[in-house]
Design a protein around this motif. Structure first.
Motif, PDB file in Angstrom:
ATOM      1  N   PRO A 174     -10.854 -10.894   1.702  1.00 30.01           N
ATOM      2  CA  PRO A 174     -11.549 -10.803   0.503  1.00 30.01           C
ATOM      3  C   PRO A 174     -10.859 -11.233  -0.693  1.00 30.01           C
ATOM      4  O   PRO A 174      -9.508 -10.442  -0.752  1.00 30.01           O
ATOM      5  N   ASP A 175     -10.830 -12.206  -1.508  1.00 28.35           N
ATOM      6  CA  ASP A 175      -9.963 -12.033  -2.882  1.00 28.35           C
ATOM      7  C   ASP A 175     -10.343 -10.969  -3.689  1.00 28.35           C
ATOM      8  O   ASP A 175     -11.330 -10.670  -3.950  1.00 28.35           O
ATOM      9  N   ALA A 176      -9.089 -10.369  -4.256  1.00 30.62           N
ATOM     10  CA  ALA A 176      -9.175  -9.285  -5.166  1.00 30.62           C
ATOM     11  C   ALA A 176      -7.822  -9.358  -6.158  1.00 30.62           C
ATOM     12  O   ALA A 176      -6.896 -10.026  -5.969  1.00 30.62           O
ATOM     13  N   ALA A 177      -8.053  -8.393  -6.980  1.00 28.92           N
ATOM     14  CA  ALA A 177      -7.151  -8.458  -8.262  1.00 28.92           C
ATOM     15  C   ALA A 177      -5.821  -7.934  -7.764  1.00 28.92           C
ATOM     16  O   ALA A 177      -4.611  -8.362  -8.015  1.00 28.92           O
ATOM     17  N   ASN A 178      -5.771  -7.159  -6.793  1.00 27.77           N
ATOM     18  CA  ASN A 178      -4.458  -6.622  -6.408  1.00 27.77           C
ATOM     19  C   ASN A 178      -4.457  -6.958  -4.894  1.00 27.77           C
ATOM     20  O   ASN A 178      -5.140  -7.560  -4.184  1.00 27.77           O
ATOM     21  N   LEU A 179      -3.067  -6.983  -4.539  1.00 28.47           N
ATOM     22  CA  LEU A 179      -2.581  -7.390  -3.014  1.00 28.47           C
ATOM     23  C   LEU A 179      -3.104  -6.407  -1.964  1.00 28.47           C
ATOM     24  O   LEU A 179      -2.944  -5.018  -2.284  1.00 28.47           O
ATOM     25  N   TRP A 180      -3.443  -6.545  -0.796  1.00 23.50           N
ATOM     26  CA  TRP A 180      -3.900  -5.546   0.211  1.00 23.50           C
ATOM     27  C   TRP A 180      -2.515  -5.198   0.805  1.00 23.50           C
ATOM     28  O   TRP A 180      -1.517  -6.200   1.217  1.00 23.50           O
ATOM     29  N   LYS A 181      -2.220  -3.987   0.972  1.00 27.86           N
ATOM     30  CA  LYS A 181      -1.250  -3.382   1.554  1.00 27.86           C
ATOM     31  C   LYS A 181      -1.121  -3.033   3.073  1.00 27.86           C
ATOM     32  O   LYS A 181      -2.177  -2.361   3.340  1.00 27.86           O
ATOM     33  N   PHE A 182      -0.157  -3.353   3.551  1.00 30.59           N
ATOM     34  CA  PHE A 182       0.123  -3.094   4.817  1.00 30.59           C
ATOM     35  C   PHE A 182       1.777  -2.613   5.223  1.00 30.59           C
ATOM     36  O   PHE A 182       2.439  -2.941   4.224  1.00 30.59           O
ATOM     37  N   ASN A 183       2.002  -2.051   6.252  1.00 32.67           N
ATOM     38  CA  ASN A 183       3.092  -1.672   6.656  1.00 32.67           C
ATOM     39  C   ASN A 183       3.827  -2.470   7.984  1.00 32.67           C
ATOM     40  O   ASN A 183       2.871  -2.359   8.746  1.00 32.67           O
ATOM     41  N   VAL A 184       4.864  -2.643   8.017  1.00 33.52           N
ATOM     42  CA  VAL A 184       5.702  -3.124   9.196  1.00 33.52           C
ATOM     43  C   VAL A 184       6.646  -1.943   9.747  1.00 33.52           C
ATOM     44  O   VAL A 184       7.600  -1.799   8.891  1.00 33.52           O
ATOM     45  N   GLU A 185       6.648  -1.868  10.890  1.00 31.16           N
ATOM     46  CA  GLU A 185       7.723  -0.841  11.439  1.00 31.16           C
ATOM     47  C   GLU A 185       8.477  -1.683  12.481  1.00 31.16           C
ATOM     48  O   GLU A 185       8.086  -2.179  13.411  1.00 31.16           O
ATOM     49  N   ARG A 186       9.833  -1.669  12.327  1.00 36.39           N
ATOM     50  CA  ARG A 186      10.682  -2.421  13.158  1.00 36.39           C
ATOM     51  C   ARG A 186      11.404  -1.281  14.283  1.00 36.39           C
ATOM     52  O   ARG A 186      11.867  -0.154  13.707  1.00 36.39           O
ATOM     53  N   SER A 187      11.652  -1.700  15.394  1.00 37.82           N
ATOM     54  CA  SER A 187      12.238  -0.818  16.413  1.00 37.82           C
ATOM     55  C   SER A 187      13.830  -0.742  16.225  1.00 37.82           C
ATOM     56  O   SER A 187      14.239  -1.598  15.197  1.00 37.82           O
ATOM     57  N   SER A 188      14.417   0.232  16.512  1.00 41.56           N
ATOM     58  CA  SER A 188      16.057   0.339  16.223  1.00 41.56           C
ATOM     59  C   SER A 188      16.792  -0.937  16.869  1.00 41.56           C
ATOM     60  O   SER A 188      18.010  -1.083  16.238  1.00 41.56           O
ATOM     61  N   ASP A 189      16.198  -1.511  18.141  1.00 43.15           N
ATOM     62  CA  ASP A 189      17.272  -2.544  18.414  1.00 43.15           C
ATOM     63  C   ASP A 189      16.435  -3.891  17.864  1.00 43.15           C
ATOM     64  O   ASP A 189      16.990  -4.935  18.315  1.00 43.15           O
TER      65      ASP A 189
END
Length: 305
Positions: free
Chosen positions: A87-102
């Motif tokens: 849905p369109d919103a004034a603020n960005l929707w926030k998510f997180n990405v986790e990367r493995s050590s390799d």
């Protein structure tokens, strides 16, 4: 023979239970509420064993595990919600990405920590397969299906042109091998949902990685969307390229980027991806991007150094 018929009937009953629960269960869509609409009970999903070659004796275990996971509200068999714009919103929707050590595995999480998607990078770094299940989760190991990705991200030989494909629609993705062509929705053919072209541009004394993105129309009432990189500025004081990631404390990284709609003079940020620490990144975006598209864009930066 009577015993075989009873076993077949038992397996059919299991399949029926899984199918019914498949299109009535709204728990996974509810997990993302209010980001997504609830899955419509009219959506049909054919739930079967994966296209991987499996011994017959594994079928019952697959169906039982599917029923158990749906009962716990952890089923992720329908990907339609991940193809709907937020849905369109004034603020960005926030998510997180986790990367493995390799650097071969990437996991997408809601801001609150709920798992959403899992990406696995091929050895040649030209292909990333995206799954709805995390193979590290105990309850998802049986349903993970390493040869049944929901989305596939591929690159050309130079790794400058990336395409994100939906492997197959929700119906035929779960059909037994050889029956996908009978699907009335897509005929067993995948569809392109995003294309990103990379280039480099000198900015001040630095070099900025740029991205030109095209998102095809999702239907007859929609239109193609095009996005371009929001250019950073060279900061003489810190001697590096600088972007303003509002709402995020970002570390310097070649993978950081911001995108805006092409020809938008206001340069309103539609998607931003920035490094939080060694193996964690913030992924924020808004309409008209979908969760799968934003995650795919983030994954195209795996070779940016």
């Amino acid at each position: 023979q009577q015993q075989q018929q009873q076993q077949q009937q038992q397996q059919n009953n299991i399949v029926n239970v899984v199918v019914v629960m498949g299109f009535l269960d709204e728990s996974y869509a509810t997990l993302l509420s209010p980001l997504f609409r609830a899955s419509s009970p009219k959506e049909k999903a054919i739930v079967s064993v994966s296209d991987c070659k499996q011994p017959e004796e594994d079928h019952d275990k697959y169906y039982f595990d599917m029923a158990d996971i749906m009962e716990m509200g952890l089923a992720r068999e329908l990907v339609s919600d991940f193809l709907e714009p937020l849905p369109d919103a004034a603020n960005l929707w926030k998510f997180n990405v986790e990367r493995s050590s390799d650097r071969r595995e990437y996991r997408l999480f809601c801001e609150g920590g709920e798992f959403l998607m899992y990406g696995k990078v091929a050895r040649d770094c030209r292909r990333v397969e995206i799954f709805m299940y995390d193979p590290s989760e105990r309850n998802a190991k049986t349903l993970y299906g390493s040869c049944r990705p929901a989305f596939i991200l591929t690159a050309n030989q130079d790794k400058t042109d990336w395409r994100l494909l939906q492997d197959r629609c929700d119906c035929c993705r779960h059909c037994p091998a050889g029956e996908q062509r009978a699907c009335s929705s897509c005929g067993g053919r995948g569809k392109e949902i995003l294309r990103a072209k990379h280039s480099n541009l000198e900015v001040g004394d630095g070099i900025n990685h740029c991205m030109d993105v095209s998102v095809p129309a999702s239907g007859p009432m929609d239109e193609e969307h095009r996005f371009v990189s929001k250019m950073p500025v060279w900061n003489e004081k810190v001697e590096c390229l600088v972007l303003d990631f509002k709402g995020r404390k970002i570390q310097a990284s070649a993978k950081n980027f911001q995108l805006a709609l092409e020809h938008d003079e206001s340069e309103r940020v539609v998607c931003q991806y920035g490094k939080l620490d060694n193996d964690n990144f913030g992924l924020d975006f808004r309409y008209p991007l979908t969760v799968s598209q934003a995650f795919g864009l983030a994954l195209t930066t795996i070779l940016w150094e």
